[in-house]
Design an enzyme around this catalytic site. Structure first.
Site, PDB file in Angstrom:
ATOM      1  CG  ASP A  22      -1.565  -1.213   1.607  1.00 53.92           C
ATOM      2  OD1 ASP A  22      -1.487  -2.164   0.826  1.00 53.92           O
ATOM      3  OD2 ASP A  22      -2.183  -1.248   2.680  1.00 53.92           O
ATOM      4  CD  GLU A 197      -6.859  -5.584   4.053  1.00 57.12           C
ATOM      5  OE1 GLU A 197      -6.329  -6.381   4.820  1.00 57.12           O
ATOM      6  OE2 GLU A 197      -6.474  -5.438   2.875  1.00 57.12           O
TER       7      GLU A 197
HETATM    8  C1  FRU Z   1      -3.749  -3.831   2.666  1.00 54.12           C
HETATM    9  C2  FRU Z   1      -3.109  -4.257   3.967  1.00 54.12           C
HETATM   10  C3  FRU Z   1      -3.526  -3.320   5.081  1.00 54.12           C
HETATM   11  C4  FRU Z   1      -2.399  -3.445   6.054  1.00 54.12           C
HETATM   12  C5  FRU Z   1      -1.201  -3.634   5.158  1.00 54.12           C
HETATM   13  C6  FRU Z   1      -0.158  -4.559   5.712  1.00 54.12           C
HETATM   14  O1  FRU Z   1      -3.056  -4.259   1.537  1.00 54.12           O
HETATM   15  O2  FRU Z   1      -3.456  -5.595   4.267  1.00 54.12           O
HETATM   16  O3  FRU Z   1      -4.788  -3.609   5.625  1.00 54.12           O
HETATM   17  O4  FRU Z   1      -2.268  -2.299   6.849  1.00 54.12           O
HETATM   18  O5  FRU Z   1      -1.696  -4.159   3.947  1.00 54.12           O
HETATM   19  O6  FRU Z   1       0.967  -4.596   4.903  1.00 54.12           O
END
Ligand code: FRU
Length: 472
Positions: A22, A197
């Protein structure tokens, strides 16, 4: 044996090495854009999550910086956002950059934490009062999006209650003490989606008016129509306390018709008020298997966001940020039916009529390449990467993806197709459609061919991307 290093994309951000997912903490501060990202600095697979960092004078030129928020002994640093605390509400110092992130502890619990920088993002201090927000007994609450809610004069946080498939909204005067305002969900695609998320609550301009409308984007890590992870959205109104959606809870709407768009977030404090986001151009189904080395994972082009109102209903519209156009230089336009060399990165602009079928093969040569086209009978734009270069690294990667043109789409439609090393992004803003897809062409497959059976392609412009740093 030493492995070949894959060059990084030209128009799109990718880390120097290691894994990225992300985008995090996108923010403009003191004349520079900051791009943080979920990063494993040690290996090109997910793990040891930390915030990688890049800065730049524009939305397209990124300079790699050292890891900003490294993994801690008792937790990994998961996704979050960054704000500029101009008025020193948190007491860290005037104009502090404050990162609000999720601590993912070794025992799988999650809580929201702060870190701050007083030197424009170079050195970071973890706040000694962490965590600042624990959401009851729920273990999985993550990905805080924090922004200044100007009408109320307070900070707002949208955060995902992942297992409940809810977004919780909190308010704070000082970024340290948070009070629950309201919750939203489950709604939309929640029966199929195991988790929610990365929420993003954004006030967007409505095209052709001086009004705004609100967007709430929430990612689902399963159950997206293209398979695997994807981004859904709701339109509505945020009154400072709650998000009131326009549609009934069962309405499902997707940000993308392509398979590779996730975890998008928008820049905070943009100097010109534009709302621009970028997403992780990937899908959790194969993110850890992509063939690139020594880096893995990349972002989409920064996209300017707005809404359009059609027959009383609001829809999201995404366009490539205007900065990319300034870098595009026209090259000889390909004639229909003939093979032309494709620049390494650039833009193909087409005006198509919805009357007849056409398709374009990108990255063709030894393999048929990726096909982008229009299926007249079904009124669908499509992208097919099944016969393009490397697809064998995951059974979930090959695929054909399509999008129905809305009934009100004009008969002549402008398409902009951005291509780069390893990706295509098809934009049809008049139809409110975007299709983004990763692609790994075979070596030497670098031609483009336009097939236009119904003579429905009216104008063709092919541009190459002139990298500012290369010409400097
Ligand atoms: C989304 C996610 C988020 C988390 C991060 C962990 O892709 O799963 O929810 O904060 O990636 O790397």
């Amino acid at each position: 044996m030493a492995r070949d290093r894959w060059p990084r994309p030209l128009l799109h951000f990718a880390p120097p090495q290691g894994f990225m997912n992300d985008p995090n903490g996108l923010v403009y501060h003191r004349g520079r854009y900051h791009l943080f990202y979920q990063h494993n600095p040690y290996a090109p697979v997910w793990g040891h999550m930390s915030w990688g960092h890049a800065v730049g004078p524009s939305l397209l030129d990124w300079e790699d910086r050292p890891v900003a928020l490294p993994e801690q002994p008792d937790y990994m640093v998961f996704s979050g956002s960054a704000v500029v605390d101009r008025d020193n509400t948190a007491g860290f110092g005037a104009d502090a950059l404050v990162a609000v992130y999720t601590a993912h502890y070794r025992d799988d619990r999650e809580a929201q934490c702060l870190a701050y920088s007083l030197d424009g993002g170079e050195r970071w201090t973890f706040y000694e009062g962490n965590p600042v927000l624990v959401d009851g007994e729920r273990p999985h609450v993550r990905d805080p999006q924090v922004f200044r809610y100007e009408p109320g004069g307070y900070w707002v946080m949208a955060v995902a209650r992942a297992d409940d498939r809810q977004v919780a909204f909190y308010a704070s005067d000082d970024l340290k003490r948070w009070e629950l305002l309201s919750t939203f969900g489950p709604a939309g695609c929640w029966q199929e989606a195991p988790h929610w998320e990365c929420p993003a609550l954004l006030e967007l301009p409505v095209d052709g008016s001086d009004r705004t409308h609100w967007l709430l984007k929430v990612d689902v890590d399963g159950g997206a129509p293209t398979g695997g992870s994807g981004a859904q959205y709701f339109t509505g109104y945020f009154d400072g306390v709650r998000f009131v959606p326009d549609d009934p809870p069962e309405t499902v709407r997707w940000v993308e018709a392509g398979p590779d768009f996730y975890a998008a977030q928008a820049f905070n404090h943009m100097p010109d008020g534009r709302r621009v986001w970028l997403g992780w151009m990937n899908n959790w189904r194969y993110a850890n298997a992509l063939p690139t080395y020594p880096w893995r994972g990349m972002l989409t082009i920064p996209r300017a966001l707005s809404m359009v109102e059609v027959k009383g209903r609001h829809h999201l519209v995404q366009r490539p940020c205007r900065e990319c156009y300034a870098r595009m230089q026209p090259v000889e336009a390909p004639q229909t039916g003939r093979s032309f060399p494709l620049p390494e990165a650039g833009l193909l602009r087409l005006r198509m009529r919805t009357g007849g079928p056409w398709h374009v093969r990108f990255f063709t040569g030894t393999t048929p390449g990726v096909v982008v086209g229009y299926d007249t009978e079904n009124r669908r734009l499509f992208l097919d990467r099944r016969a393009a270069g490397r697809t064998d690294f995951s059974p979930d990667f090959p695929g054909r993806f399509e999008a129905l043109l809305p009934p009100d789409a004009p008969e002549e439609l402008d398409l902009e197709i951005l291509f780069d090393l390893y990706s295509l992004e098809v934009f049809a803003p008049q139809a409110r459609l975007v299709l983004s897809a990763l692609v790994f062409p075979a070596p030497g497959d670098c031609a483009v061919v336009i097939h236009d059976e119904g003579e429905t392609i009216r104008e063709v412009l092919l541009c190459g991307y002139a990298d500012a740093s290369a010409s400097a």
